[in-house]
Design a protein around this motif. Structure first.
Motif, PDB file in Angstrom:
ATOM      1  N   LEU A   3       0.830  -1.198   0.000  1.00  0.00           N
ATOM      2  CA  LEU A   3       0.000   0.000   0.000  1.00  0.00           C
ATOM      3  C   LEU A   3       0.868   1.253   0.000  1.00  0.00           C
ATOM      4  O   LEU A   3       0.610   2.207  -0.729  1.00  0.00           O
ATOM      5  N   TRP A   4       1.917   1.215   0.854  1.00  0.00           N
ATOM      6  CA  TRP A   4       2.811   2.359   0.925  1.00  0.00           C
ATOM      7  C   TRP A   4       3.575   2.552  -0.389  1.00  0.00           C
ATOM      8  O   TRP A   4       3.755   3.682  -0.840  1.00  0.00           O
ATOM      9  N   GLY A   6       2.525   1.659  -3.369  1.00  0.00           N
ATOM     10  CA  GLY A   6       1.534   2.147  -4.331  1.00  0.00           C
ATOM     11  C   GLY A   6       1.270   3.636  -4.138  1.00  0.00           C
ATOM     12  O   GLY A   6       1.167   4.407  -5.093  1.00  0.00           O
ATOM     13  N   LEU A   7       1.114   4.043  -2.847  1.00  0.00           N
ATOM     14  CA  LEU A   7       0.882   5.449  -2.539  1.00  0.00           C
ATOM     15  C   LEU A   7       2.097   6.297  -2.939  1.00  0.00           C
ATOM     16  O   LEU A   7       1.950   7.374  -3.529  1.00  0.00           O
ATOM     17  N   ALA A   8       3.308   5.840  -2.661  1.00  0.00           N
ATOM     18  CA  ALA A   8       4.535   6.551  -3.023  1.00  0.00           C
ATOM     19  C   ALA A   8       4.645   6.650  -4.545  1.00  0.00           C
ATOM     20  O   ALA A   8       5.001   7.707  -5.087  1.00  0.00           O
ATOM     21  N   THR A  10       2.186   6.621  -6.677  1.00  0.00           N
ATOM     22  CA  THR A  10       1.157   7.550  -7.144  1.00  0.00           C
ATOM     23  C   THR A  10       1.617   8.995  -6.934  1.00  0.00           C
ATOM     24  O   THR A  10       1.460   9.844  -7.816  1.00  0.00           O
ATOM     25  N   ILE A  11       2.172   9.272  -5.759  1.00  0.00           N
ATOM     26  CA  ILE A  11       2.658  10.633  -5.473  1.00  0.00           C
ATOM     27  C   ILE A  11       3.761  11.021  -6.452  1.00  0.00           C
ATOM     28  O   ILE A  11       3.777  12.127  -6.989  1.00  0.00           O
TER      29      ILE A  11
END
Length: 156
Positions: A3-4, A6-8, A10-11
């Motif tokens: 999740l982290w 994926g979030l990184a 995306t950012i």
């Protein structure tokens, strides 16, 4: 953990897109600025050419008056010197080398008082200056006439 990541990711992707957008905007601004400068330079060249043309019209009128003896050669030399020294760009004139006789006469009479200042001189001083001017005019007359012909040839 995924999740982290994926979030990184995306950012990072959003920041990359935003950086690309800013680079594109910078490119557009640079292009507009470059176009503006090119137009300004063309406008400046047009204005210089227009000013030079106006000056040369006056030069031709004065040269023609000199050829027809409508004005004394001292006045012709002063006026042409002053006009031609302000020509710009490709029309710039090295007056001393291109028109040596008029240049010589100009340097003889340039500091002589004219108009109201001349009227304040004593008669002897005026006569002395007139004699100096007339001698220079007589000595340089034929050469100045040839130089006026040269100027008038530019008109054609």
């Amino acid at each position: 953990m995924t999740l982290w990541l994926g979030l990184a990711g995306t950012i990072i992707a959003v920041l990359a897109v935003y950086a690309g957008y800013l680079l594109f905007k910078l490119y557009q601004q640079h292009t507009r600025h470059k176009t503006f400068l090119e137009r300004a330079k063309l406008h400046q060249v047009e204005k210089i050419n227009e000013r030079n043309a106006n000056i040369m019209d006056s030069v031709f009128i004065i040269a023609e008056a000199g050829k027809q003896d409508q004005c004394d050669m001292s006045e012709i030399s002063i006026r042409l010197y002053k006009l031609m020294e302000v020509l710009q760009a490709e029309k710039h004139v090295d007056f001393a080398s291109q028109y040596p006789a008029m240049n010589e006469l100009y340097h003889v009479v340039k500091d002589m008082p004219r108009g109201d200042k001349r009227k304040t001189l004593h008669k002897k001083e005026r006569m002395k200056l007139d004699l100096q001017r007339m001698k220079a005019e007589a000595r340089l007359l034929n050469a100045i006439k040839r130089e006026l012909d040269t100027i008038l040839e530019l008109k054609a």
